[in-house]
Every structure is written in structure tokens, then in C-alpha cells.
Design a protein around this motif. Structure first.
Motif, PDB file in Angstrom:
ATOM      1  N   MET A 128       0.828  -1.207   0.000  1.00 50.04           N
ATOM      2  CA  MET A 128       0.000   0.000   0.000  1.00 50.04           C
ATOM      3  C   MET A 128       0.864   1.260   0.000  1.00 50.04           C
ATOM      4  O   MET A 128       0.506   2.267  -0.627  1.00 50.04           O
ATOM      5  N   CYS A 129       2.004   1.186   0.673  1.00 52.83           N
ATOM      6  CA  CYS A 129       2.934   2.324   0.648  1.00 52.83           C
ATOM      7  C   CYS A 129       3.460   2.551  -0.761  1.00 52.83           C
ATOM      8  O   CYS A 129       3.525   3.696  -1.234  1.00 52.83           O
ATOM      9  N   TYR A 130       3.834   1.456  -1.427  1.00 54.77           N
ATOM     10  CA  TYR A 130       4.308   1.564  -2.811  1.00 54.77           C
ATOM     11  C   TYR A 130       3.241   2.212  -3.690  1.00 54.77           C
ATOM     12  O   TYR A 130       3.530   3.102  -4.504  1.00 54.77           O
ATOM     13  N   TYR A 131       2.003   1.742  -3.525  1.00 53.15           N
ATOM     14  CA  TYR A 131       0.907   2.264  -4.344  1.00 53.15           C
ATOM     15  C   TYR A 131       0.691   3.747  -4.088  1.00 53.15           C
ATOM     16  O   TYR A 131       0.524   4.539  -5.027  1.00 53.15           O
ATOM     17  N   LYS A 132       0.716   4.150  -2.824  1.00 54.16           N
ATOM     18  CA  LYS A 132       0.512   5.552  -2.477  1.00 54.16           C
ATOM     19  C   LYS A 132       1.607   6.445  -3.055  1.00 54.16           C
ATOM     20  O   LYS A 132       1.376   7.622  -3.341  1.00 54.16           O
ATOM     21  N   LYS A 133       2.793   5.871  -3.243  1.00 56.74           N
ATOM     22  CA  LYS A 133       3.908   6.635  -3.798  1.00 56.74           C
ATOM     23  C   LYS A 133       3.916   6.604  -5.325  1.00 56.74           C
ATOM     24  O   LYS A 133       4.798   7.174  -5.960  1.00 56.74           O
ATOM     25  N   ILE A 154      -8.577 -12.220   2.473  1.00 48.98           N
ATOM     26  CA  ILE A 154      -9.478 -11.309   1.785  1.00 48.98           C
ATOM     27  C   ILE A 154      -8.807  -9.965   1.538  1.00 48.98           C
ATOM     28  O   ILE A 154      -9.072  -9.282   0.548  1.00 48.98           O
ATOM     29  N   ASN A 155      -7.913  -9.580   2.444  1.00 51.70           N
ATOM     30  CA  ASN A 155      -7.202  -8.308   2.271  1.00 51.70           C
ATOM     31  C   ASN A 155      -6.254  -8.358   1.080  1.00 51.70           C
ATOM     32  O   ASN A 155      -6.157  -7.390   0.309  1.00 51.70           O
ATOM     33  N   LEU A 156      -5.547  -9.479   0.930  1.00 49.09           N
ATOM     34  CA  LEU A 156      -4.642  -9.618  -0.213  1.00 49.09           C
ATOM     35  C   LEU A 156      -5.427  -9.640  -1.515  1.00 49.09           C
ATOM     36  O   LEU A 156      -5.070  -8.963  -2.486  1.00 49.09           O
ATOM     37  N   TYR A 157      -6.497 -10.427  -1.552  1.00 44.50           N
ATOM     38  CA  TYR A 157      -7.323 -10.488  -2.756  1.00 44.50           C
ATOM     39  C   TYR A 157      -7.888  -9.102  -3.097  1.00 44.50           C
ATOM     40  O   TYR A 157      -7.886  -8.693  -4.264  1.00 44.50           O
ATOM     41  N   GLY A 158      -8.371  -8.410  -2.079  1.00 43.33           N
ATOM     42  CA  GLY A 158      -8.956  -7.097  -2.337  1.00 43.33           C
ATOM     43  C   GLY A 158      -7.950  -6.096  -2.849  1.00 43.33           C
ATOM     44  O   GLY A 158      -8.205  -5.374  -3.815  1.00 43.33           O
ATOM     45  N   MET A 159      -6.790  -6.062  -2.191  1.00 47.71           N
ATOM     46  CA  MET A 159      -5.752  -5.114  -2.582  1.00 47.71           C
ATOM     47  C   MET A 159      -5.208  -5.424  -3.972  1.00 47.71           C
ATOM     48  O   MET A 159      -5.139  -4.546  -4.845  1.00 47.71           O
ATOM     49  N   LEU A 160      -4.832  -6.681  -4.200  1.00 47.61           N
ATOM     50  CA  LEU A 160      -4.233  -7.061  -5.476  1.00 47.61           C
ATOM     51  C   LEU A 160      -5.253  -6.955  -6.600  1.00 47.61           C
ATOM     52  O   LEU A 160      -4.917  -6.545  -7.724  1.00 47.61           O
ATOM     53  N   PHE A 163      -5.415  -3.350  -7.486  1.00 55.10           N
ATOM     54  CA  PHE A 163      -4.237  -2.961  -8.261  1.00 55.10           C
ATOM     55  C   PHE A 163      -4.365  -3.400  -9.715  1.00 55.10           C
ATOM     56  O   PHE A 163      -4.036  -2.657 -10.643  1.00 55.10           O
ATOM     57  N   LYS A 164      -4.837  -4.630  -9.919  1.00 47.16           N
ATOM     58  CA  LYS A 164      -4.988  -5.155 -11.277  1.00 47.16           C
ATOM     59  C   LYS A 164      -6.049  -4.371 -12.050  1.00 47.16           C
ATOM     60  O   LYS A 164      -5.910  -4.119 -13.250  1.00 47.16           O
ATOM     61  N   LEU A 165      -7.115  -3.982 -11.338  1.00 43.22           N
ATOM     62  CA  LEU A 165      -8.155  -3.196 -11.988  1.00 43.22           C
ATOM     63  C   LEU A 165      -7.632  -1.824 -12.409  1.00 43.22           C
ATOM     64  O   LEU A 165      -8.002  -1.297 -13.453  1.00 43.22           O
ATOM     65  N   VAL A 166      -6.767  -1.256 -11.585  1.00 45.64           N
ATOM     66  CA  VAL A 166      -6.186   0.053 -11.901  1.00 45.64           C
ATOM     67  C   VAL A 166      -5.257  -0.048 -13.110  1.00 45.64           C
ATOM     68  O   VAL A 166      -5.290   0.803 -14.004  1.00 45.64           O
ATOM     69  N   LYS A 167      -4.459  -1.121 -13.144  1.00 47.50           N
ATOM     70  CA  LYS A 167      -3.464  -1.237 -14.208  1.00 47.50           C
ATOM     71  C   LYS A 167      -4.073  -1.725 -15.520  1.00 47.50           C
ATOM     72  O   LYS A 167      -3.862  -1.127 -16.584  1.00 47.50           O
TER      73      LYS A 167
END
Length: 220
Positions: A128-133, A154-160, A163-167
Motif C-alpha cells: 500500500m505504501c508503494y501504491y501511495k507513492k 481477503i485483504n490480499l485479494y482485495g488489494m491485489l 491494483f490489477k483493476l487500476v493497471k
């Protein structure tokens, strides 16, 4: 150590304390009192980081972020703050926009030998830090390494998934991952974090409708 292991360890600690007090009082009541006072002092010293953490949580809940940071810093300065406290502090720093400090906190934590579950949570926080930067690729890489190592939450699935949706929102890989995330979240729907699965479900429906119209997948 799992939950049963933690319970067993706590039980053994209670038994050990009881035995020490029993033999101390059996030897001499004055010795017993001194040992009791010593244990009380040690208990207070041991609980100081948790007490400070509680103060920090109360301040954060009230929106007093600087105050929360102050109490978390004091907790960590005791040198007895555990990994959970450090990650909570990193989360507060992340929420208040101090991303570099949050990343440093988590990175330092990851240098130590941690329980697999704790390490995974720390990696997620660093992602999340990487993403925020703005380092989305680095965030995805770290998260995928965790995923490929067999960790699931669920946190990993949600976050990843996010990220995939953004990219690549319309990529087949994103579609497949969100479908997998939704299946996984079916067992976790009673938790608030299942909201991530709703995001992925929306993406799946959108992608499926687009596919039926003959415009799937689209590469950016």
C-alpha cells in the motif's frame, strides 16, 4: 504459533506464576509479598506498550491523528512494542499521508524474523505504501510474490484485485483474478473487508457485458 499454541503458552505462564508465588509464600510471607510486588511491577512494565497503544487508538478514533502518532511513538520507544503495534503505527502514518515514514517502519519490521501471518500483513502494508507513492508495478510485484507463496486472505485479494483493476481493468488476468477473489470472499461475507469482493464483482459484470458486445479483452 497458532491460536491454540498461544493459549497453551498463556496457560503455562499462569501456572508458572502461581507456582512461584506458592513456593515464595511457603518459604516466607515477606518473601511472598516481595515476589508479588515484583511481579506486579514487571506486569505493569510489560503492559506499558499496550496501554500507550490503547491511548493512541482512542485519539485516532476521535480524529486526533497527531495525538495518536505521539502515543504510538511512545509505545515504540519502550523497545517492547510488538509487531502489531508497529504495523498499527505504520497504518496511522499511511492514513495521515506520511507514506515514507510508514514504508520505513514496515521495511524495518520485515528485517526481523516474524510469524508467517504477521509477515504477510506487513508485506501487504508495504504494498500500500508503494501504491501511495505511485509505484504500482512494484506494489503488484510484491503482492504477487506473496500470492505465489501460497498466502491467501481477503485483504490480499482485495488489494491485489484493485491494483490489477487500476493497471489493466479489461485484461483476462484481471477478470480471472477477480473471479477467484469473489469465490474466496464467499466464505468471508460476514466480514467488512468483503467489500473488496463487491468491487471485483462489479468489474466481472462489466467485463462480461463488454465481452458479449465483442470488445473483450482490451489491452492498454
Amino acid at each position: 504459533m497458532d491460536l491454540k499454541g498461544n493459549k497453551a503458552m498463556k496457560f503455562l505462564n499462569v501456572v508458572l506464576v502461581a507456582l512461584v508465588l506458592f513456593f515464595a509464600y511457603k518459604f516466607n510471607w515477606i518473601v511472598g509479598v516481595l515476589v508479588t510486588l515484583l511481579m506486579i511491577v514487571l506486569g505493569i512494565v510489560y503492559l506499558v506498550p499496550q496501554i500507550l497503544r490503547a491511548r493512541a487508538r482512542m485519539a485516532f478514533a476521535k480524529g486526533e491523528f497527531e495525538e495518536a502518532e505521539k502515543w504510538f511513538r511512545l509505545s515504540i520507544k519502550t523497545k517492547r512494542a510488538n509487531a502489531d503495534i508497529r504495523m498499527e503505527y505504520a497504518y496511522v502514518l499511511l492514513r495521515t499521508g506520511k507514506v515514507d515514514e510508514a514504508e520505513q517502519m514496515v521495511t524495518e519490521l520485515l528485517r526481523y524474523k516474524l510469524k508467517p501471518q504477521t509477515r504477510a500483513k506487513a508485506v501487504i502494508q508495504r504494498c500500500m505504501c508503494y501504491y501511495k507513492k505511485g509505484n504500482l508495478d512494484e506494489a503488484i510485484q510484491d503482492a504477487m510474490e506473496l500470492y505465489n507463496d501460497g498466502y491467501r486472505s481477503i485483504n490480499l485479494y482485495g488489494m491485489l484485485g484493485y491494483f490489477k483493476l487500476v493497471k489493466e481493468p479489461m485484461a483476462q488476468d484481471t477478470f480471472d483474478f477477480c473471479a477467484e477473489a469473489y469465490d474466496y470472499a464467499a466464505y468471508e461475507m460476514r466480514t467488512m473487508t468483503a467489500i473488496y469482493a463487491i468491487i471485483c464483482l462489479y468489474a466481472i459484470i462489466t467485463a462480461a457485458n463488454t465481452k458479449r458486445r465483442g470488445r473483450y479483452p482490451i489491452r492498454y
